[in-house]
Scaffold this active site. Structure first.
Site, mmCIF file in Angstrom:
data_model
loop_
_atom_site.group_PDB
_atom_site.id
_atom_site.type_symbol
_atom_site.label_atom_id
_atom_site.label_comp_id
_atom_site.label_asym_id
_atom_site.label_seq_id
_atom_site.Cartn_x
_atom_site.Cartn_y
_atom_site.Cartn_z
ATOM 1 N N SER A 81 48.282 46.753 39.519
ATOM 2 C CA SER A 81 48.772 46.034 38.345
ATOM 3 C C SER A 81 47.606 45.613 37.445
ATOM 4 O O SER A 81 46.574 45.159 37.930
ATOM 5 C CB SER A 81 49.525 44.798 38.839
ATOM 6 O OG SER A 81 50.005 44.074 37.768
ATOM 7 N N GLY A 82 47.772 45.800 36.153
ATOM 8 C CA GLY A 82 46.782 45.315 35.189
ATOM 9 C C GLY A 82 45.636 46.278 34.888
ATOM 10 O O GLY A 82 44.750 45.960 34.099
ATOM 11 N N VAL A 83 45.651 47.477 35.481
ATOM 12 C CA VAL A 83 44.530 48.406 35.222
ATOM 13 C C VAL A 83 44.690 49.129 33.876
ATOM 14 O O VAL A 83 43.749 49.729 33.374
ATOM 15 C CB VAL A 83 44.368 49.463 36.339
ATOM 16 C CG1 VAL A 83 43.966 48.813 37.646
ATOM 17 C CG2 VAL A 83 45.624 50.292 36.495
ATOM 18 N N GLY A 84 45.911 49.062 33.340
ATOM 19 C CA GLY A 84 46.124 49.691 32.039
ATOM 20 C C GLY A 84 46.971 50.957 32.082
ATOM 21 O O GLY A 84 46.851 51.806 31.194
ATOM 22 N N LYS A 85 47.844 51.087 33.058
ATOM 23 C CA LYS A 85 48.683 52.305 33.159
ATOM 24 C C LYS A 85 49.534 52.474 31.897
ATOM 25 O O LYS A 85 49.557 53.539 31.293
ATOM 26 C CB LYS A 85 49.605 52.223 34.400
ATOM 27 C CG LYS A 85 48.860 52.137 35.715
ATOM 28 C CD LYS A 85 49.788 52.079 36.885
ATOM 29 C CE LYS A 85 50.581 50.792 36.984
ATOM 30 N NZ LYS A 85 49.753 49.593 37.256
ATOM 31 N N ARG A 123 49.586 39.458 42.414
ATOM 32 C CA ARG A 123 49.148 40.762 41.878
ATOM 33 C C ARG A 123 47.695 41.053 42.264
ATOM 34 O O ARG A 123 47.356 42.186 42.588
ATOM 35 C CB ARG A 123 49.319 40.798 40.354
ATOM 36 C CG ARG A 123 50.759 41.018 39.954
ATOM 37 C CD ARG A 123 50.952 41.039 38.463
ATOM 38 N NE ARG A 123 52.374 40.992 38.144
ATOM 39 C CZ ARG A 123 53.079 42.015 37.669
ATOM 40 N NH1 ARG A 123 52.498 43.152 37.438
ATOM 41 N NH2 ARG A 123 54.364 41.898 37.416
ATOM 42 N N ASN A 131 39.733 53.552 33.769
ATOM 43 C CA ASN A 131 40.064 53.074 32.423
ATOM 44 C C ASN A 131 39.120 51.904 32.104
ATOM 45 O O ASN A 131 39.419 50.747 32.359
ATOM 46 C CB ASN A 131 41.527 52.634 32.396
ATOM 47 C CG ASN A 131 41.935 52.048 31.066
ATOM 48 O OD1 ASN A 131 41.355 52.383 30.028
ATOM 49 N ND2 ASN A 131 42.914 51.169 31.084
ATOM 50 N N ARG A 173 46.599 39.399 29.279
ATOM 51 C CA ARG A 173 47.932 39.885 28.903
ATOM 52 C C ARG A 173 48.935 38.728 28.783
ATOM 53 O O ARG A 173 49.938 38.847 28.089
ATOM 54 C CB ARG A 173 48.413 40.911 29.952
ATOM 55 C CG ARG A 173 49.601 41.705 29.507
ATOM 56 C CD ARG A 173 49.926 42.847 30.440
ATOM 57 N NE ARG A 173 50.393 42.383 31.748
ATOM 58 C CZ ARG A 173 50.776 43.198 32.734
ATOM 59 N NH1 ARG A 173 50.700 44.509 32.576
ATOM 60 N NH2 ARG A 173 51.187 42.714 33.883
ATOM 61 N N ARG A 214 60.210 41.670 28.433
ATOM 62 C CA ARG A 214 59.095 40.843 27.955
ATOM 63 C C ARG A 214 59.077 40.878 26.426
ATOM 64 O O ARG A 214 59.570 41.849 25.835
ATOM 65 C CB ARG A 214 57.757 41.392 28.473
ATOM 66 C CG ARG A 214 57.534 41.179 29.956
ATOM 67 C CD ARG A 214 56.215 41.830 30.387
ATOM 68 N NE ARG A 214 56.052 41.806 31.835
ATOM 69 C CZ ARG A 214 55.325 42.672 32.529
ATOM 70 N NH1 ARG A 214 54.685 43.652 31.912
ATOM 71 N NH2 ARG A 214 55.213 42.568 33.831
HETATM 72 N N1 ATP Z 1 40.593 50.196 28.456
HETATM 73 C C1 ATP Z 1 41.050 48.978 28.202
HETATM 74 N N2 ATP Z 1 40.226 48.052 27.663
HETATM 75 C C2 ATP Z 1 40.678 46.835 27.378
HETATM 76 N N3 ATP Z 1 41.935 46.394 27.595
HETATM 77 C C3 ATP Z 1 42.795 47.254 28.161
HETATM 78 C C4 ATP Z 1 42.412 48.581 28.483
HETATM 79 N N4 ATP Z 1 43.479 49.206 29.018
HETATM 80 C C5 ATP Z 1 44.479 48.320 29.019
HETATM 81 N N5 ATP Z 1 44.079 47.145 28.511
HETATM 82 C C6 ATP Z 1 44.874 45.904 28.387
HETATM 83 O O1 ATP Z 1 45.027 45.399 29.710
HETATM 84 C C7 ATP Z 1 46.299 44.782 29.870
HETATM 85 C C8 ATP Z 1 47.025 45.428 31.059
HETATM 86 O O2 ATP Z 1 47.366 46.747 30.691
HETATM 87 P P1 ATP Z 1 48.775 47.394 31.082
HETATM 88 O O3 ATP Z 1 49.885 46.444 30.823
HETATM 89 O O4 ATP Z 1 48.820 48.717 30.453
HETATM 90 O O5 ATP Z 1 48.534 47.504 32.647
HETATM 91 P P2 ATP Z 1 49.491 48.111 33.765
HETATM 92 O O6 ATP Z 1 48.602 48.799 34.720
HETATM 93 O O7 ATP Z 1 50.553 48.899 33.122
HETATM 94 O O8 ATP Z 1 50.054 46.773 34.405
HETATM 95 P P3 ATP Z 1 51.428 46.514 35.252
HETATM 96 O O9 ATP Z 1 51.393 47.466 36.399
HETATM 97 O O10 ATP Z 1 51.299 45.097 35.673
HETATM 98 O O11 ATP Z 1 52.554 46.757 34.304
HETATM 99 C C9 ATP Z 1 47.062 44.977 28.561
HETATM 100 O O12 ATP Z 1 46.951 43.801 27.811
HETATM 101 C C10 ATP Z 1 46.293 46.127 27.900
HETATM 102 O O13 ATP Z 1 46.373 46.071 26.488
#
Ligand code: ATP
Length: 302
Positions: free
Chosen positions: A117-121, A252, A272, A241, A147
């Site tokens: 979670s939170g890596v930016g998928k 998480r 990422n 976020r 959300r």
């Molecule tokens: N390369 C990056 N640099 C800076 N910020 C980033 C980057 N990639 C993503 N973010 C930011 O990090 C936050 C988390 O990204 P995101 O919601 O895409 O994660 P996720 O892996 O989909 O999380 P989850 O599994 O909890 O839904 C968001 O606010 C996003 O804009």
């Protein structure tokens, strides 16, 4: 083209030649002319595209001299016109040059994007969507509340717990799970529909979902693990976020520490990095390209 094929198949069937005198008559060619000259006459404008070459290979065999090389003059490469040169090369090669693709078009593939979670998928997928055509990003069904900024049918299908469980009962989900108290699942119908249209399918799932999908799809899908460059960067992103409570944030983070260990089960890893979202999205695109260039393709059946 049809005439070419018909003629070529006649030749391949080693049809006995005497009846060919009839063919020659119809084609206004004098039987007895040298094979080479007849070939050139028949390739004239009256019979565009008719393949005589292979027939004369057969005729030669019928004449009992299969070892005799075909005397087909190849014009000077720098002087001949291209069409003439190609006809001569075809004649020498023994069969017409096919314009059918040498390799079949790659079949649609399934790409599973996962990571803690939170890596930016979501962010990587969103950018990839803008960069690349021919991909369908499967909209997951979820029982979690929307959300701010999310759109029903675009980010997720937001449905009630009861509706979700009814889909489970009807076997309409490829995979589903209870994630942080909410159901998330992948509708099968959507995948089938888009694969039939030739789209590659991108599934965005958590680590638990990826594990389940690996059990279902095995090597028929590509599994990509997205990570931040460090734990600190990942936590910062989650905090920034502003979607989590203190408690859910801690859950998480603890889960993410465990999940990183499953990286070895994936086919590819995409880091990422902070501020380098574009690079991460492009890398996912390159992975898809590389997979499409593989000699042995993965073929997912949903
Ligand atoms: N390369 C990056 N640099 C800076 N910020 C980033 C980057 N990639 C993503 N973010 C930011 O990090 C936050 C988390 O990204 P995101 O919601 O895409 O994660 P996720 O892996 O989909 O999380 P989850 O599994 O909890 O839904 C968001 O606010 C996003 O804009």
């Amino acid at each position: 083209m049809i005439a070419r094929r018909a003629c070529f198949s006649i030749c391949r069937s080693h049809a006995v030649l005497p009846p060919c005198s009839a063919i020659f008559r119809n084609l206004n060619v004098v039987p007895g002319a040298s094979p080479c000259r007849v070939a050139w006459k028949l390739r004239g404008p009256e019979l565009p595209g008719v393949c005589i070459t292979a027939r004369f290979a057969s005729s030669d065999r019928q004449m009992g001299d299969a070892r005799r090389p075909l005397a087909v003059p190849i014009p000077d490469l720098d002087k001949a016109n291209k069409a003439e040169l190609l006809r001569a090369l075809e004649a020498s090669a023994g069969s017409p040059f096919s314009d059918e693709p040498i390799c079949p078009a790659p079949s649609p593939m399934v790409i599973v994007v996962s990571g803690p979670s939170g890596v930016g998928k979501d962010a990587v997928i969103k950018r990839l969507r803008e960069l690349r055509e021919g991909l369908h990003f499967v909209v997951t069904a979820t029982s979690r509340p929307m959300r701010p900024g999310e759109v029903d049918g675009k980010d997720y299908f937001f449905i009630s717990k009861e509706e979700f469980l009814s889909m489970v009962e009807k076997d309409e989900l490829l995979e589903y799970a209870l994630v942080y108290g909410d159901y998330k699942g992948i509708p099968k119908q959507q995948i089938r529909e888009y694969m039939a249209k030739g789209y590659d399918i991108v599934l965005r799932v958590d680590i638990q979902g990826a594990e389940t999908l690996r059990g279902i799809l095995g090597k028929s899908a590509v599994f990509i693990f997205v990570v931040a460059e460090s734990e600190l960067a990942m936590v910062r992103r989650l905090v920034d976020r502003k979607t989590e409570t203190k408690d859910s944030l801690l859950v998480r983070i603890k889960t993410a520490r465990e999940e990183v260990k499953s990286i070895r089960h994936f086919d590819y890893v995409v880091v990422n990095e902070e501020g380098k979202l574009e690079d991460a999205a492009k890398l996912v695109g390159s992975i898809i390209d590389a997979e499409k260039a593989k000699v042995r393709q993965r073929t997912a059946v949903i």
